[in-house]
Write an enzyme that holds these catalytic residues in place. Structure first.
Site, PDB file in Angstrom:
ATOM      1  N   ASP A  96      -1.580  -0.962  -5.876  1.00 29.47           N
ATOM      2  CA  ASP A  96      -2.212   0.156  -5.185  1.00 29.47           C
ATOM      3  C   ASP A  96      -2.729   1.162  -6.219  1.00 29.47           C
ATOM      4  OD1 ASP A  96      -2.990   2.109  -3.354  1.00 29.47           O
ATOM      5  OD2 ASP A  96      -0.952   2.908  -3.167  1.00 29.47           O
ATOM      6  N   ASP A 138       0.835  -1.203   0.000  1.00 30.63           N
ATOM      7  CA  ASP A 138       0.000   0.000   0.000  1.00 30.63           C
ATOM      8  C   ASP A 138       0.868   1.250   0.000  1.00 30.63           C
ATOM      9  OD1 ASP A 138      -2.417  -1.432   0.093  1.00 30.63           O
ATOM     10  OD2 ASP A 138      -2.285  -1.637   2.270  1.00 30.63           O
ATOM     11  N   CYS A 139       0.230   2.366  -0.337  1.00 31.96           N
ATOM     12  CA  CYS A 139       0.859   3.676  -0.332  1.00 31.96           C
ATOM     13  C   CYS A 139       1.468   3.949   1.043  1.00 31.96           C
ATOM     14  CB  CYS A 139      -0.199   4.722  -0.672  1.00 31.96           C
ATOM     15  SG  CYS A 139       0.442   6.390  -0.777  1.00 31.96           S
ATOM     16  N   PRO A 140       2.661   4.446   1.080  1.00 33.88           N
ATOM     17  CA  PRO A 140       3.518   4.986   0.024  1.00 33.88           C
ATOM     18  C   PRO A 140       4.602   4.019  -0.429  1.00 33.88           C
ATOM     19  CG  PRO A 140       4.390   5.712   2.108  1.00 33.88           C
ATOM     20  CD  PRO A 140       3.184   4.827   2.410  1.00 33.88           C
ATOM     21  N   MET A 141       4.490   2.745  -0.072  1.00 29.46           N
ATOM     22  CA  MET A 141       5.576   1.793  -0.304  1.00 29.46           C
ATOM     23  C   MET A 141       5.980   1.598  -1.768  1.00 29.46           C
ATOM     24  SD  MET A 141       6.498   1.426   2.680  1.00 29.46           S
ATOM     25  CE  MET A 141       7.825   0.288   2.395  1.00 29.46           C
TER      26      MET A 141
END
Length: 109
Positions: free
Chosen positions: A74, A47-50
């Site tokens: 995502d 998921d964000c921000p990964m």
């Protein structure tokens, strides 16, 4: 580190070296490697921000002109990568989606 070789539809052979989620893919013809390297980051399931953080880390290790392909699931990454490319100066060469996987191709400035 996982090493795998494969052949493309056009008959070109490739070697992929995998460490963690970052893959270095280099094309070769015969025994000679070409300068046409592509680094791939598999950020699927993150998921964000990964996805963007993994991409930044990979870009930091690359030379100008080299290309990075990022795979992400995502949906927020669409906007993230567009804005990142505009702000960072890296070139977003392609952005697409296939079966829920977003694929980005960037060229390091």
């Amino acid at each position: 580190m996982r090493v795998s070789t494969f052949e493309s539809r056009g008959g070109e052979k490739f070697i992929a070296l995998a460490a963690s989620r970052i893959l270095r893919v280099a094309a070769w013809r015969g025994d000679n490697m070409t300068d046409d390297e592509l680094t791939e980051v598999d950020a699927t399931g993150l998921d964000c921000p990964m996805p963007l953080l993994h991409a930044k880390r990979a870009l930091n290790a690359m030379q100008p002109g080299q290309r990075l392909r990022v795979l992400a699931t995502d949906s927020g990454s669409v906007r993230d990568f567009r804005v990142f490319a505009q702000q960072s100066g890296h070139e977003l060469l392609d952005s697409s989606e296939s079966e829920g996987v977003y694929i980005y191709l960037l060229r390091k400035r």
